[in-house]
Design an enzyme around this catalytic site. Structure first.
Site, PDB file in Angstrom:
ATOM      1  N   HIS A   1      29.736  21.326   9.596  1.00  0.00           N
ATOM      2  CA  HIS A   1      31.098  21.427  10.128  1.00  0.00           C
ATOM      3  C   HIS A   1      31.197  20.645  11.441  1.00  0.00           C
ATOM      4  O   HIS A   1      32.122  19.853  11.642  1.00  0.00           O
ATOM      5  CB  HIS A   1      31.428  22.912  10.333  1.00  0.00           C
ATOM      6  CG  HIS A   1      32.733  23.175  10.994  1.00  0.00           C
ATOM      7  ND1 HIS A   1      33.905  23.272  10.294  1.00  0.00           N
ATOM      8  CD2 HIS A   1      33.052  23.372  12.298  1.00  0.00           C
ATOM      9  CE1 HIS A   1      34.898  23.512  11.134  1.00  0.00           C
ATOM     10  NE2 HIS A   1      34.398  23.574  12.355  1.00  0.00           N
ATOM     11  N   GLU A   2      30.219  20.849  12.319  1.00  0.00           N
ATOM     12  CA  GLU A   2      30.204  20.127  13.597  1.00  0.00           C
ATOM     13  C   GLU A   2      29.911  18.642  13.380  1.00  0.00           C
ATOM     14  O   GLU A   2      30.478  17.788  14.065  1.00  0.00           O
ATOM     15  CB  GLU A   2      29.186  20.746  14.559  1.00  0.00           C
ATOM     16  CG  GLU A   2      29.505  22.170  14.976  1.00  0.00           C
ATOM     17  CD  GLU A   2      30.855  22.330  15.650  1.00  0.00           C
ATOM     18  OE1 GLU A   2      31.287  21.425  16.394  1.00  0.00           O
ATOM     19  OE2 GLU A   2      31.504  23.371  15.432  1.00  0.00           O
TER      20      GLU A   2
END
Length: 167
Positions: A133-134
């Site tokens: 996600h990051e």
């Protein structure tokens, strides 16, 4: 190189106390992230080579000298909590959609609670998915999907009050 990201540097801040546990947790984080990235991209991308940059102040033996690499240039950084985000992972990203970010920040406490090689799932869920996600925000400039309490740029939710003639 052949769908694998090479020379990805995970830097550990000199402010982080020396710990073999932190290194093991980073290895687990990146292994799980690579697996999740491979799945999410339908077998098109994974982390092929990851380097962990230890602070020179640590007494541990180095497998290899990472000449020319330094913490401030690492794509992923392990450092003490940020006053705004505390132990939550975050990405310092570009200003526009599709603009790559600068780096991803994880804390030792996040790793200890979420990136344990014993297979436990922490408060943030699957550590590999958190990292991917990051990574999407940092590498591809994807905007944040959720907000943070008290954050003006990325609030936890949006609302708009509309007044009509009937109240």
């Amino acid at each position: 190189s052949e769908n694998g990201y090479m020379n990805l540097v995970v830097g550990i801040s000199p402010d982080v106390p020396e710990s073999q546990g932190v290194i093991d947790q980073i290895k687990h984080l990146m292994t799980e992230a690579s697996r999740e990235l491979f799945t999410a991209t339908r077998k098109r991308a994974f982390f092929k080579q990851v380097k962990i940059l230890l602070p020179k102040t640590w007494s541990m033996a180095y497998d290899q000298d990472l000449e020319g690499e330094f913490f401030e240039a690492a794509e992923i950084r392990v450092d003490n909590p940020n006053p705004v985000y505390s132990d939550a992972p975050y990405t310092v990203r570009g200003s526009g959609c599709g603009e790559p970010g600068s780096f991803i920040h994880f804390t030792p406490d996040f790793l200890a609670g979420n990136a344990n090689p014993n297979g436990s799932v922490g408060a943030y869920g699957n550590v590999g998915k958190v990292a991917v996600h990051e990574w999407a925000k940092m590498r591809w400039g994807v905007f944040e999907e959720h907000g943070y309490p008290g954050d003006e740029q990325f609030p936890l939710f949006y609302f708009k009050t509309i007044f009509t003639p009937s109240g």
